[in-house]
Motif scaffolding. Structure first.
Motif, PDB file in Angstrom:
ATOM      1  N   ALA A  52       0.827  -1.205   0.000  1.00 12.52           N
ATOM      2  CA  ALA A  52       0.000   0.000   0.000  1.00 12.52           C
ATOM      3  C   ALA A  52       0.860   1.253   0.000  1.00 12.52           C
ATOM      4  O   ALA A  52       0.552   2.232  -0.699  1.00 12.52           O
ATOM      5  CB  ALA A  52      -0.932  -0.002   1.209  1.00 12.52           C
TER       6      ALA A  52
ATOM      7  N   ARG B  55      -5.126   3.121   5.343  1.00 17.48           N
ATOM      8  CA  ARG B  55      -5.512   2.050   6.265  1.00 17.48           C
ATOM      9  C   ARG B  55      -4.500   0.904   6.231  1.00 17.48           C
ATOM     10  O   ARG B  55      -4.066   0.408   7.279  1.00 17.48           O
ATOM     11  CB  ARG B  55      -6.902   1.528   5.902  1.00 17.48           C
ATOM     12  CG  ARG B  55      -7.403   0.439   6.862  1.00 17.48           C
ATOM     13  CD  ARG B  55      -8.690  -0.202   6.381  1.00 17.48           C
ATOM     14  NE  ARG B  55      -8.494  -1.000   5.177  1.00 17.48           N
ATOM     15  CZ  ARG B  55      -8.943  -0.677   3.966  1.00 17.48           C
ATOM     16  NH1 ARG B  55      -9.631   0.447   3.790  1.00 17.48           N
ATOM     17  NH2 ARG B  55      -8.709  -1.459   2.926  1.00 17.48           N
ATOM     18  N   GLU B  56      -4.118   0.474   5.062  1.00 17.38           N
ATOM     19  CA  GLU B  56      -3.252  -0.703   4.950  1.00 17.38           C
ATOM     20  C   GLU B  56      -1.793  -0.388   5.247  1.00 17.38           C
ATOM     21  O   GLU B  56      -1.066  -1.251   5.746  1.00 17.38           O
ATOM     22  CB  GLU B  56      -3.375  -1.318   3.548  1.00 17.38           C
ATOM     23  CG  GLU B  56      -4.731  -1.917   3.252  1.00 17.38           C
ATOM     24  CD  GLU B  56      -5.071  -3.094   4.153  1.00 17.38           C
ATOM     25  OE1 GLU B  56      -4.149  -3.710   4.723  1.00 17.38           O
ATOM     26  OE2 GLU B  56      -6.271  -3.393   4.312  1.00 17.38           O
TER      27      GLU B  56
ATOM     28  N   GLU C  16      -6.250 -12.079   8.171  1.00 17.65           N
ATOM     29  CA  GLU C  16      -6.978 -10.824   8.385  1.00 17.65           C
ATOM     30  C   GLU C  16      -6.679 -10.278   9.783  1.00 17.65           C
ATOM     31  O   GLU C  16      -6.311 -11.018  10.691  1.00 17.65           O
ATOM     32  CB  GLU C  16      -8.490 -11.065   8.254  1.00 17.65           C
ATOM     33  CG  GLU C  16      -8.922 -11.630   6.907  1.00 17.65           C
ATOM     34  CD  GLU C  16      -8.787 -10.624   5.785  1.00 17.65           C
ATOM     35  OE1 GLU C  16      -8.799  -9.400   6.076  1.00 17.65           O
ATOM     36  OE2 GLU C  16      -8.664 -11.060   4.622  1.00 17.65           O
TER      37      GLU C  16
ATOM     38  N   TRP D 255      -7.218   6.864  -1.509  1.00 19.28           N
ATOM     39  CA  TRP D 255      -6.220   7.147  -0.484  1.00 19.28           C
ATOM     40  C   TRP D 255      -6.630   6.558   0.864  1.00 19.28           C
ATOM     41  O   TRP D 255      -5.762   6.166   1.665  1.00 19.28           O
ATOM     42  CB  TRP D 255      -6.006   8.655  -0.358  1.00 19.28           C
ATOM     43  CG  TRP D 255      -5.025   9.181  -1.361  1.00 19.28           C
ATOM     44  CD1 TRP D 255      -5.278   9.929  -2.470  1.00 19.28           C
ATOM     45  CD2 TRP D 255      -3.604   8.991  -1.331  1.00 19.28           C
ATOM     46  NE1 TRP D 255      -4.117  10.217  -3.146  1.00 19.28           N
ATOM     47  CE2 TRP D 255      -3.066   9.659  -2.462  1.00 19.28           C
ATOM     48  CE3 TRP D 255      -2.727   8.329  -0.479  1.00 19.28           C
ATOM     49  CZ2 TRP D 255      -1.700   9.676  -2.745  1.00 19.28           C
ATOM     50  CZ3 TRP D 255      -1.364   8.344  -0.755  1.00 19.28           C
ATOM     51  CH2 TRP D 255      -0.860   9.007  -1.871  1.00 19.28           C
ATOM     52  N   SER D 256      -7.895   6.470   1.126  1.00 13.95           N
ATOM     53  CA  SER D 256      -8.330   5.912   2.413  1.00 13.95           C
ATOM     54  C   SER D 256      -7.875   4.465   2.573  1.00 13.95           C
ATOM     55  O   SER D 256      -7.473   4.036   3.668  1.00 13.95           O
ATOM     56  CB  SER D 256      -9.852   6.008   2.546  1.00 13.95           C
ATOM     57  OG  SER D 256     -10.501   5.330   1.477  1.00 13.95           O
ATOM     58  N   ASP D 257      -7.923   3.683   1.479  1.00 16.74           N
ATOM     59  CA  ASP D 257      -7.455   2.294   1.535  1.00 16.74           C
ATOM     60  C   ASP D 257      -5.938   2.239   1.728  1.00 16.74           C
ATOM     61  O   ASP D 257      -5.420   1.392   2.473  1.00 16.74           O
ATOM     62  CB  ASP D 257      -7.832   1.553   0.251  1.00 16.74           C
ATOM     63  CG  ASP D 257      -9.319   1.280   0.147  1.00 16.74           C
ATOM     64  OD1 ASP D 257     -10.054   1.597   1.107  1.00 16.74           O
ATOM     65  OD2 ASP D 257      -9.757   0.766  -0.907  1.00 16.74           O
ATOM     66  N   ILE D 258      -5.242   3.129   1.045  1.00 19.13           N
ATOM     67  CA  ILE D 258      -3.776   3.169   1.157  1.00 19.13           C
ATOM     68  C   ILE D 258      -3.370   3.525   2.581  1.00 19.13           C
ATOM     69  O   ILE D 258      -2.468   2.895   3.159  1.00 19.13           O
ATOM     70  CB  ILE D 258      -3.200   4.178   0.144  1.00 19.13           C
ATOM     71  CG1 ILE D 258      -3.413   3.666  -1.288  1.00 19.13           C
ATOM     72  CG2 ILE D 258      -1.713   4.430   0.406  1.00 19.13           C
ATOM     73  CD1 ILE D 258      -3.079   4.675  -2.373  1.00 19.13           C
TER      74      ILE D 258
ATOM     75  N   THR E 229      -7.529   3.044  -6.772  1.00 13.49           N
ATOM     76  CA  THR E 229      -7.389   2.788  -5.338  1.00 13.49           C
ATOM     77  C   THR E 229      -7.492   4.097  -4.559  1.00 13.49           C
ATOM     78  O   THR E 229      -6.693   5.012  -4.759  1.00 13.49           O
ATOM     79  CB  THR E 229      -6.033   2.121  -5.038  1.00 13.49           C
ATOM     80  OG1 THR E 229      -5.915   0.910  -5.799  1.00 13.49           O
ATOM     81  CG2 THR E 229      -5.922   1.789  -3.551  1.00 13.49           C
TER      82      THR E 229
ATOM     83  N   GLN F   7      -3.690  -7.444  -3.851  1.00 13.86           N
ATOM     84  CA  GLN F   7      -4.104  -7.021  -2.529  1.00 13.86           C
ATOM     85  C   GLN F   7      -3.180  -5.906  -2.076  1.00 13.86           C
ATOM     86  O   GLN F   7      -2.109  -5.685  -2.662  1.00 13.86           O
ATOM     87  CB  GLN F   7      -4.070  -8.193  -1.547  1.00 13.86           C
ATOM     88  CG  GLN F   7      -2.699  -8.854  -1.373  1.00 13.86           C
ATOM     89  CD  GLN F   7      -2.782 -10.163  -0.621  1.00 13.86           C
ATOM     90  OE1 GLN F   7      -3.219 -11.172  -1.158  1.00 13.86           O
ATOM     91  NE2 GLN F   7      -2.362 -10.152   0.652  1.00 13.86           N
ATOM     92  N   LEU F   8      -3.574  -5.191  -1.032  1.00 13.12           N
ATOM     93  CA  LEU F   8      -2.813  -4.028  -0.581  1.00 13.12           C
ATOM     94  C   LEU F   8      -1.922  -4.319   0.621  1.00 13.12           C
ATOM     95  O   LEU F   8      -1.261  -3.414   1.127  1.00 13.12           O
ATOM     96  CB  LEU F   8      -3.760  -2.872  -0.245  1.00 13.12           C
ATOM     97  CG  LEU F   8      -4.466  -2.216  -1.429  1.00 13.12           C
ATOM     98  CD1 LEU F   8      -5.334  -1.049  -0.950  1.00 13.12           C
ATOM     99  CD2 LEU F   8      -3.458  -1.730  -2.459  1.00 13.12           C
ATOM    100  N   ASN F   9      -1.902  -5.568   1.088  1.00 12.10           N
ATOM    101  CA  ASN F   9      -0.947  -5.932   2.125  1.00 12.10           C
ATOM    102  C   ASN F   9      -0.279  -7.245   1.740  1.00 12.10           C
ATOM    103  O   ASN F   9      -0.709  -7.923   0.803  1.00 12.10           O
ATOM    104  CB  ASN F   9      -1.612  -6.033   3.504  1.00 12.10           C
ATOM    105  CG  ASN F   9      -2.682  -7.097   3.565  1.00 12.10           C
ATOM    106  OD1 ASN F   9      -2.479  -8.231   3.136  1.00 12.10           O
ATOM    107  ND2 ASN F   9      -3.856  -6.754   4.107  1.00 12.10           N
TER     108      ASN F   9
END
Length: 758
Positions: A286, A340-341, A639, A335-338, A333, A632-634
């Motif tokens: 991410a 978070r991860e 999980e 920025w909120s996802d980036i 994608t 996936q971002l990680n």
């Protein structure tokens, strides 16, 4: 800015008097000062010996002392005056030693005689070399070929490694896993997939021309301190350095050069990182995606305004494939996802992205913080993605720089220690040695451990290393290792793997790289390959620790003669008598990499064996470099959940791999113990724990197996939320054997799912 970055746990900067004091503390039990000074002056220089610690390159224009704190400790360890003779076993049983720490075993000193385990007395007893070879050979002849594993650490030189691989294949299998399986095999697989090269693309000159370095999961302060010299020079010329690491590593914060009288007298520190971003363990995908997003947005703005493009469109069009898919994913994608991860803010990633855009030439540096993940190969692919956006690969001052952690771990793969049959020129082996090489792939470390636990592996030959301690599933591995028909370990000192002897077990003591290796044609030289694909010669000058020691090559040849049918093509005695003959074999087998091998082996800085990607020649199926679209971002295979933490296994300042030199980790402020659990103050409070509380870590992998490590003292440390740390190899007991990189099967030791039990 760099001068505002602080590491509250560290006693002070990397290098400097702290480094000198740390080496002096280890020095206490070594040989007389003259021997120490003479050997340190020869270290990593033409006509000298190559360090047995990391694989950092040797510059052509070397310093008066071309070694670092870790290299000095490794040298002093080899020079110790302590001896572990057969008499040691008069006072100790193997069962008793199970209660000893790794450090205690290290301090027993150099092994002096070949040993065989005697189950009746629970002791190792002296055995002659001929007896050992004969019995090892007889056992190997009676076992199914597929049940025997030939493992190697990164210590042995190219000559012994080549013959070791030949031994395994003439014996009948490709079961040649190596220590890179546990650390940088992700590089070999991941890089090869995207640029057609299994190794990094930079050379020494690139370090001197780079405008920026982006570090991911690498710690030069403890793992490759000589890297700090070119980084210091880079900072002096105005280069920028951005670091992504969950842990504040002092070497990337500030450095006092021990070879600079001015620095040492004044305490002048060179700030290293301009920006230090504590990414969540497993969050690098991410984070790098965020950097790429900044670059793409800047390029979009340039196109809209009619100004100069930010992307290197010529490079992308001519040399890459997969760009459109990757860019679409970057744009989509949020920025909120980036955030978070990665655990990082958009503002910080934008600042780092601007540094990347502003640099004409960028080097991407990474270590095991990227490779030891379930999606480690995806991590590697993302670093390459970032570099390719602006053409920062395959040109001066730019490229991909994985930092290897063992002196010849890369070189052993180059000369044939590999479990994948397709990587080996089997036709040449058949032609030159007149046998039919096995065509089936051999076993990786992960599969070897599974085979051991299932009872399918019956014998392990270990050319160096401490495998039982280094792998996941430690407790089960200890049981399975001892159930084998045969265990053979080539070693310089006692380690924990020796304490789980098979039904027939041998410790074969070898020379160190510093010692005279006298054979029929005189004192022999060996060679190693560094992280930049340069080959250097090494010759020992110290008297051997014992007259009963043999070289690694001689031991390999002795086992081969006893285990294999005699053949006029297999000249084990001749090869042992003259290592230059083995170098001729290597040149015949790999002519492009080793042209004029014997003539070039002592070139200053080593001779370069070449790298297609360095020249923008892509040995991929597509004949181009490949952009990777992340799925996936990680980099995880689990999980997040309430009470679940991501555990990083870490090394202290006082260790090299599984070798523990002492109990001082001055960069983390930990003294006298390794039984600690490092947590952020906020995580300690949220978990209802207290500083100094003794807790237990329990695996939360989800396979129903109870794995635990107790006796850990809760210790506040500057770490991201949800990320905790404990020392390797002790914490290996918590890692499941099925928790590994998807492509390379490298154990995922940098984000182990665990829970804390008070």
């Amino acid at each position: 800015m760099a001068d505002t970055i602080k590491n509250p746990e560290s006693e002070g900067p990397a290098g400097g008097w702290g480094s000198v004091k740390s080496v002096a503390r280890i020095y206490g039990g070594t040989q007389p000062p003259a021997a120490v000074i003479e050997e340190l002056a020869r270290q990593n220089k033409p006509g000298g010996f190559m360090c047995v610690s990391c694989a950092w390159p040797k510059p052509v224009n070397y310093h008066p002392f071309e070694f670092c704190e870790n290299g000095a400790k490794a040298t002093l360890s080899d020079l110790t005056s302590a001896r572990c003779t057969p008499d040691f076993w008069n006072d100790h049983t193997v069962s008793e030693l199970l209660g000893w720490k790794d450090y205690d075993l290290e301090k027993t000193g150099r092994l002096t005689h070949p040993l065989r385990y005697d189950a009746g007395t629970d002791r190792y007893v002296e055995v002659t070399w001929d007896e050992a070879f004969d019995k090892i050979g007889a056992t190997l002849r009676g076992l199914p070929k597929e049940s025997v594993v030939f493992y190697s650490s990164g210590h042995a030189g190219l000559e012994a490694s080549y013959l070791y691989a030949l031994l395994a294949r003439v014996y009948g299998n490709n079961n040649l896993p190596q220590s890179s399986n546990m650390c940088h095999e992700t590089t070999s697989v991941g890089l090869n997939k995207v640029i057609g090269s299994p190794v990094g693309t930079v050379v020494w000159d690139d370090l001197e021309k780079a405008d920026a370095f982006f570090f991911f999961g690498q710690n030069p302060g403890s793992n490759s301190p000589r890297f700090l010299h070119p980084l210091q020079e880079a900072k002096k010329r105005g280069a920028r350095i951005v670091t992504f690491n969950p842990v504040i590593e002092q070497g990337l914060v500030s450095f006092v050069n021990p070879q600079s009288p001015f620095d040492m007298l004044t305490g002048h520190e060179t700030p290293i990182s301009d920006q230090y971003l504590q990414v969540r363990a497993g969050g690098d995908i991410a984070a790098i995606l965020g950097l790429c997003k900044v670059v793409i947005e800047a390029d979009d703005a340039a196109v809209a305004s009619g100004s100069q493009r930010v992307l290197d469109v010529d490079f992308i069009d001519k040399h890459t494939t997969g760009f459109d898919s990757f860019i679409a994913m970057v744009r989509e994608t949020p920025w909120s996802d980036i955030e978070r991860e990665s655990g990082l803010t958009e503002a910080d990633l934008r600042k780092a992205g601007e540094i990347y855009i502003g640099a004409e030439r960028v080097i991407g540096v990474y270590g095991m913080g990227l490779t030891q993940h379930s999606q480690g190969a995806l991590n590697v692919g993302m670093v390459v993605n970032l570099l390719m956006l602006c053409g920062n690969i395959g040109r001066e001052g730019a490229g991909c720089c994985p930092v290897r952690g063992h002196s010849n771990v890369q070189g052993q793969r180059t000369v044939g220690i590999a479990e994948k049959a397709k990587l080996i020129p089997m036709d040449k082996l058949k032609q030159f040695f007149d046998f039919d090489p096995p065509t089936e792939d051999g076993t990786t470390i992960v599969d070897a451990v599974k085979g051991l636990m299932a009872g399918k592996i019956k014998a392990f030959i270990s050319l160096g290393g401490n495998l039982v301690r280094a792998v996941p599933e430690q407790k089960e591995m200890e049981r399975a290792w001892a159930d084998q028909e045969l265990t053979v370990i080539v070693s310089t000192k006692l380690n924990r793997s020796h304490l789980f002897p098979g039904k027939d077990a041998y410790i074969l003591p070898c020379l160190s790289r510093l010692e005279i290796d006298e054979q029929a044609t005189g004192n022999q030289s060996v060679t190693t390959e560094d992280s930049f694909s340069h080959i250097s010669g090494s010759i020992g000058k110290r008297p051997p620790a014992s007259r009963h020691l043999k070289s690694e090559l001689a031991i390999v040849a002795g086992i081969a003669k006893a285990a294999l049918e005699a053949s006029s093509k297999l000249k084990w005695d001749e090869w042992t008598g003259d290592y230059s003959l083995v170098r001729d074999l290597i040149e015949f087998t790999y002519p492009k990499d080793f042209k004029d091998f014997n003539a070039r082996m002592f070139e200053p800085g080593g001779f370069y064996r070449g790298n297609g990607a360095h020249e923008r020649i892509w040995h991929t199926p597509e004949k181009k470099a490949v952009f990777t679209t992340p799925k996936q971002l990680n980099a995880l295979d689990f999980e997040d959940a309430d009470g679940r933490f991501r555990l990083i296994t870490m090394r202290s300042n006082d260790q090299f791999n599984t070798t523990i030199y002492g109990y001082s980790d001055r960069f983390r402020g930990i003294e006298g113990t390794r039984d600690v659990l490092l947590m952020s103050a906020s995580d300690i409070e949220a978990a209802g724990l207290k500083k100094g509380q003794v807790v237990k870590l329990v695996s939360d992998f989800g396979d129903g197996v109870r794995r635990e490590l107790g006796g850990l003292v809760v210790t506040p440390h500057n770490l991201p939320k949800g990320t905790i740390g404990a020392y390797y190899p002790e914490a290996n007991v918590l890692n499941a054997i099925d928790h590994h990189d998807e492509l390379s099967k490298t154990p995922a030791s940098k984000a182990i799912p665990v829970r804390i039990e008070a």
